[in-house]
Structures are given as C-alpha cells and as structure tokens.
Design a protein around this motif. Sequence first.
Motif, short mmCIF file in Angstrom:
data_model
loop_
_atom_site.label_atom_id
_atom_site.label_comp_id
_atom_site.label_asym_id
_atom_site.label_seq_id
_atom_site.Cartn_x
_atom_site.Cartn_y
_atom_site.Cartn_z
N SER A 44 0.86 -1.13 0.11
CA SER A 44 -0.21 -0.06 -0.16
C SER A 44 0.88 1.31 -0.15
CB SER A 44 -1.01 0.15 1.27
OG SER A 44 -1.82 1.14 1.25
N PRO A 45 1.08 2.04 -1.41
CA PRO A 45 2.17 2.91 -1.15
C PRO A 45 1.53 4.18 -0.58
CG PRO A 45 1.17 2.36 -3.37
CD PRO A 45 0.72 1.28 -2.58
N ASP A 46 0.04 4.32 -0.63
CA ASP A 46 -0.67 5.48 -0.01
C ASP A 46 -1.93 4.91 0.35
OD1 ASP A 46 -0.42 6.53 -3.24
OD2 ASP A 46 -2.37 5.74 -2.29
N LYS A 47 -2.82 5.38 1.06
CA LYS A 47 -4.08 4.93 1.38
C LYS A 47 -5.27 4.67 0.43
CE LYS A 47 -6.74 8.86 3.08
NZ LYS A 47 -7.45 9.69 4.20
N ALA A 48 -4.93 5.18 -0.92
CA ALA A 48 -5.77 5.11 -2.01
C ALA A 48 -5.22 3.90 -2.78
CB ALA A 48 -5.73 6.31 -2.93
N HIS A 49 -4.34 3.35 -2.38
CA HIS A 49 -3.80 2.04 -3.42
C HIS A 49 -3.46 0.99 -2.79
CE1 HIS A 49 -3.23 5.89 -6.27
NE2 HIS A 49 -3.43 4.98 -7.05
N LEU A 50 -4.00 -0.38 -2.86
CA LEU A 50 -3.54 -1.39 -2.30
C LEU A 50 -3.52 -2.40 -3.52
CD1 LEU A 50 -2.81 -3.00 -0.01
CD2 LEU A 50 -5.40 -3.81 0.27
N ASN A 51 -1.88 -2.70 -3.55
CA ASN A 51 -1.77 -3.80 -4.71
C ASN A 51 -1.59 -5.28 -4.14
OD1 ASN A 51 -1.72 -1.60 -6.53
ND2 ASN A 51 0.30 -1.07 -5.85
N LEU A 52 -1.72 -5.96 -5.05
CA LEU A 52 -1.35 -7.50 -4.43
C LEU A 52 -0.43 -8.24 -5.60
CD1 LEU A 52 -2.00 -9.60 -2.56
CD2 LEU A 52 -3.82 -10.29 -4.08
N HIS A 53 0.82 -8.54 -5.30
CA HIS A 53 1.80 -9.46 -5.83
C HIS A 53 1.83 -10.76 -5.60
CE1 HIS A 53 5.20 -9.31 -8.36
NE2 HIS A 53 5.73 -10.15 -7.65
N ILE A 54 1.73 -11.52 -6.56
CA ILE A 54 1.79 -12.85 -6.13
C ILE A 54 3.09 -13.58 -6.94
CG2 ILE A 54 0.62 -15.16 -6.39
CD1 ILE A 54 -1.92 -13.16 -6.97
N ASN A 55 3.95 -14.13 -6.37
CA ASN A 55 5.16 -14.73 -6.59
C ASN A 55 4.81 -16.39 -6.93
OD1 ASN A 55 6.84 -12.63 -6.59
ND2 ASN A 55 7.34 -13.01 -4.50
N SER A 56 5.79 -16.80 -7.81
CA SER A 56 5.61 -18.17 -8.23
C SER A 56 4.19 -18.92 -8.33
CB SER A 56 6.28 -19.00 -6.99
OG SER A 56 7.81 -18.60 -7.03
N LEU A 57 3.26 -18.19 -9.04
CA LEU A 57 2.00 -18.80 -8.97
C LEU A 57 1.76 -20.31 -9.33
CD1 LEU A 57 0.86 -15.71 -11.16
CD2 LEU A 57 -0.49 -16.45 -9.27
N GLU A 58 0.79 -20.77 -8.69
CA GLU A 58 0.42 -22.14 -8.76
C GLU A 58 -1.09 -22.39 -9.30
OE1 GLU A 58 0.85 -23.61 -4.72
OE2 GLU A 58 3.00 -23.21 -4.52
N LEU A 59 -1.37 -23.52 -9.58
CA LEU A 59 -2.76 -23.74 -10.29
C LEU A 59 -3.82 -23.37 -9.20
CD1 LEU A 59 -2.07 -27.11 -12.05
CD2 LEU A 59 -2.45 -25.00 -13.05
N GLY A 60 -3.55 -23.66 -8.00
CA GLY A 60 -4.68 -23.21 -6.90
C GLY A 60 -4.78 -21.91 -6.70
N ASP A 61 -4.19 -21.14 -7.28
CA ASP A 61 -4.07 -19.59 -7.20
C ASP A 61 -5.25 -19.15 -7.88
OD1 ASP A 61 -0.54 -19.23 -6.81
OD2 ASP A 61 -1.86 -19.59 -5.22
N SER A 62 -5.66 -20.01 -8.77
CA SER A 62 -6.74 -19.43 -9.75
C SER A 62 -7.98 -19.08 -8.98
CB SER A 62 -7.19 -20.51 -10.82
OG SER A 62 -5.95 -20.73 -11.85
#
Lengths: 115, 120
Positions: free
Chosen positions: A68-86
């Motif tokens: 969350s760089p500021d209170k108006a933004h919230l990003n989600l980063h996902i590493n090493s994606l797996e089938l179950g993340d679908s």
Amino acid sequence: DTAVSQTPKYLVTQMGNDKSIKCEQNLGHDTMYWYKQDSKKFLKIMFSYNNKELIINETVPNRFSPKSPDKAHLNLHINSLELGDSAVYFCASSPRLQGASLGYTFGSGTRLTVV
Amino acid sequence: AQTVTQSQPEMSVQEAETVTLSCTYDTSENNYYLFWYKQPPSRQMILVIRQEAYKQQNATENRFSVNFQKAAKSFSLKISDSQLGDTAMYFCAFIPSKNAGGTSYGKLTFGQGTILTVHP
C-alpha cells in the motif's frame, strides 16, 4: 466516477510466473482489503490495510504480498503462481476500520487463471 | 470466530412473486452489523441491504426487506415482486461493531452464497 477500480480484469498466466493486481479507490476511504473468491464462489479475506498499515493478515501463503504505497492504493503481488491460485480477487474499501459497519465498496474483481 | 451459514445453495422464483433467502450466523458479540450482497453474472458485488443488530426494526430497501431475529441469530432476505434483474448470487455477511475487539475487528465474513434464478 467515484469507485474502487482494479486492473487487470482478467489475467491468464503460466505456473511459476510472478504477477501483480492493482487497486485504487477515489472514495477517500482509509481502509482497503483483498478478498479471494474461489471456484465455489466462497469469499474469504486475505489482507486489510488501514491508512497504509497492515491490519489483517489471514493465513495466506508468503507468495502473496500486499503493498500500500498510499491509502488510496492497495496492490497484490503474487510470486511463483500455482494452479490453486486461480480465483477471482476482489479489492474493497471502507471509510475507516471503524466505518466498516457501513459495508464495503468492492471493485469489479480480477479473474486470475493459472495454466 | 464468526461463522455465517446459508443453507440454500440454489433458489428459484417466478417473476413478480416473492422469495425468501435464509441466513444464520454464530457469534459471541452483542453489537454487530449484517448485510446482504448481490453478485450478478457481471461479478460486481452490490450492497443490497444493511441491518444494525441493536435496532429491532427490520431494514427495508424498496422491494428488499429482512427478517432479523437476534435471539435466533437469523437474518433472512425477502425479495418482493421479483424481477429478472434480481437473478444473481446473494451473500449474507457479518461484521462486528467498532466497539468489539479481537481478530475479527473490521473483517466482513461471508456465507457460502445462494444462487437465485428468477424465471419469466
């Protein structure tokens, strides 16, 4: 328009890749959330940030990292994606943590498909 | 921990008729809020109606009304004069009030959802 906007709306990627989903709200809210909706449509909270501070961190693999760089933004980063993340990932916001009693305002969701 | 249960996976109704969706919840909190959200095929989550637990009067929003039974921990949604556009998945949700503490603070907990189909 005042809203919670997420990008991208659709994301198809291969196993093992790293990807990010971005969320922005222009409602002036202090609190933002990430929810995951699985294939059975069940909605479960992943993270909550209040004014850039991590408040809720459910049992989520370390491969998921919110930022969350500021209170108006919230990003989600996902590493090493797996089938179950679908799943469909929803961003949401509320006026403040205490103001969640008014309900959340949701983004339109990002459908992530891992192949 | 709070749990929310929707025991009807699917419901159907004829256009213009009335349908009731059930929801029960379990909590040790005394002050909390309950919601019904609608998710049409577009995937957007739309707030339909909200109920404050300390208010005995049932909330209403146009064709949507609730039957809130605090002692029974029941919170059903009644849709009157059903319209084709009401076809969607409906989620019941719970959040503790700002005066409650613990790990559930600020966390909206959802039920499993009920798919409602309105037939012409």
